[in-house]
Write a protein that holds these residues in place. Structure first.
Motif, mmCIF file in Angstrom:
data_model
loop_
_atom_site.group_PDB
_atom_site.id
_atom_site.type_symbol
_atom_site.label_atom_id
_atom_site.label_comp_id
_atom_site.label_asym_id
_atom_site.label_seq_id
_atom_site.Cartn_x
_atom_site.Cartn_y
_atom_site.Cartn_z
ATOM 1 N N UNK A 208 53.401 15.879 22.698
ATOM 2 C CA UNK A 208 54.256 15.779 21.544
ATOM 3 C C UNK A 208 54.087 17.135 20.774
ATOM 4 N N UNK A 209 55.014 17.760 20.144
ATOM 5 C CA UNK A 209 54.746 18.777 19.343
ATOM 6 C C UNK A 209 55.204 18.615 18.132
ATOM 7 N N UNK A 210 54.410 19.029 17.050
ATOM 8 C CA UNK A 210 54.823 18.820 15.750
ATOM 9 C C UNK A 210 55.686 20.160 15.172
ATOM 10 N N UNK A 211 56.749 19.599 14.307
ATOM 11 C CA UNK A 211 57.720 20.870 13.874
ATOM 12 C C UNK A 211 58.148 20.576 12.509
ATOM 13 N N UNK A 212 58.117 21.445 11.791
ATOM 14 C CA UNK A 212 58.524 21.056 10.308
ATOM 15 C C UNK A 212 59.771 22.245 10.035
ATOM 16 N N UNK A 213 59.951 23.058 10.620
ATOM 17 C CA UNK A 213 61.251 23.991 10.520
ATOM 18 C C UNK A 213 61.795 24.423 11.971
ATOM 19 N N UNK A 214 62.973 25.341 12.036
ATOM 20 C CA UNK A 214 63.514 25.435 13.187
ATOM 21 C C UNK A 214 62.977 26.060 14.183
ATOM 22 N N UNK B 150 62.266 12.185 7.258
ATOM 23 C CA UNK B 150 63.245 11.478 7.729
ATOM 24 C C UNK B 150 64.674 12.427 7.797
ATOM 25 N N UNK B 151 64.390 13.664 8.353
ATOM 26 C CA UNK B 151 65.589 14.575 8.454
ATOM 27 C C UNK B 151 66.462 14.592 9.658
ATOM 28 N N UNK B 152 67.815 13.964 9.471
ATOM 29 C CA UNK B 152 68.673 13.791 10.590
ATOM 30 C C UNK B 152 68.896 14.997 11.286
ATOM 31 N N UNK B 153 69.057 15.974 10.699
ATOM 32 C CA UNK B 153 69.320 17.390 11.249
ATOM 33 C C UNK B 153 68.118 17.951 12.134
ATOM 34 N N UNK B 154 67.069 17.769 11.724
ATOM 35 C CA UNK B 154 66.023 18.316 12.477
ATOM 36 C C UNK B 154 66.052 17.591 13.808
ATOM 37 N N UNK B 155 66.242 16.225 13.898
ATOM 38 C CA UNK B 155 66.247 15.646 15.017
ATOM 39 C C UNK B 155 67.349 15.697 15.906
#
Length: 317
Positions: free
Chosen positions: A168-174, A192-197
């Protein structure tokens, strides 16, 4: 409905305490474990940083819960061929209940051998190549690899699980989210950012698992809980790229005055209101997460697990 797990903090607790917390988590009804992978704590007040792979070995004997690193950086401090061996052995010891969470890391942990700390886009390239190397090694076949960042010669893992270890890969930006969608077996993020999901799922992640986590501080005195969070985890409130580029715990300590108790109150659940704790976790559920992990800040671990067992987890069932 997501599963709810407990997030073990190697920055704040020694190995024996982490194993005890894992046992309490399982008894309280948590369904999975995350564990952090650091060489240093963020600052000296946190006070610990055991070798995560030794702790995972102990956890495999102590509990029956799934375990995942959140997250390991397989690029600078440790060669991906070595991480592959550690992850494969962990999967064997847990009878397939291990996932490898990976990310591009922080200078705090990864520059300790004197290597230059690469720019963000280079770290992303390194992570993608590292994942390719590890996946080949998980097959149990001999691997020879001569890439842009890594060389592997005549390497073969003899102790491997029945199925390759999921990565699994961690990501905090596009950009990181796009990488996770393209090459990951799952996605990790801490908001809990729905747009990133949505970006992850539409970008190629599909129905693969999305996991998130948060920290709280349970306690009967809310003001004291706020002070505990500021003392131990003020670093989480620092803005921008500081968390990726500062090289030592003392640099974080110098920035503590930037974080106020009011900032903690606004950004962390503190105290003993079960509705507030449940609401924070439900935000991840509402955003489409499959697994949600929570960490208790501070020494009152037993009180936290009793509180969640009786008053919080039943609300989420």
């Amino acid at each position: 409905m997501p599963e709810y797990g407990y997030f073990l903090s190697c920055e704040e607790h020694g190995p024996a305490a982490l194993v005890d917390q894992a046992r309490m988590a399982e008894q309280a009804g948590f369904q999975a474990l995350w564990i952090s992978d650091h060489y240093h704590p963020w600052h000296d007040a946190q006070g610990q940083s055991p070798f995560v792979w030794s702790v995972i070995g102990a956890l495999s004997e102590a509990v029956s819960l799934p375990i995942e690193t959140a997250v390991t950086c397989p690029t600078v401090r440790t060669h991906p061929a070595v991480i592959a061996q550690a992850a494969a052995t962990s999967a064997v010891m847990t009878e397939g209940r291990f996932r490898l969470g990976v990310g591009t890391g922080e200078a705090l942990n990864e520059h300790i051998l004197g290597d230059a700390w690469p720019a963000a886009h280079v770290r992303m390239e390194m992570l993608e190549e590292a994942i390719q190397v590890m996946r080949r090694l998980f097959t149990g076949e001999e691997v020879n690899h001569h890439g842009t960042h890594y060389t592997v010669e005549n390497a073969r893992l003899y102790t491997i699980p029945d199925e390759p270890v999921p990565i699994d890969i961690s990501g905090f930006g596009p950009a990181a989210t796009s990488l996770a969608a393209r090459v990951g077996d799952g996605y990790i993020t801490m908001m809990p950012d729905e747009s990133m999901v949505e970006q992850y799922r539409k970008g190629g992640g599909g129905a693969k698992p999305v996991s998130g986590g948060t920290k709280v501080c349970y306690g009967s005195d809310k003001d004291e809980a706020v002070r505990t969070v500021r003392e131990l985890w003020f670093n989480e409130q620092l803005p921008g790229e500081m968390g990726q580029v500062l090289p030592s715990p003392k640099h974080y300590e110098q920035l503590k005055p930037l974080v106020t108790e009011d900032m903690v109150r606004e950004n962390r659940v503190c105290g003993d209101n079960p509705e507030e704790h449940a609401r924070a976790l439900k935000e991840f559920a509402d955003a489409g997460f499959d697994r949600v992990y929570v960490n208790q800040i501070g020494p009152d671990q037993k009180g936290f697990f009793d509180f969640y067992r009786t008053k919080v987890l039943p609300q989420l069932a």
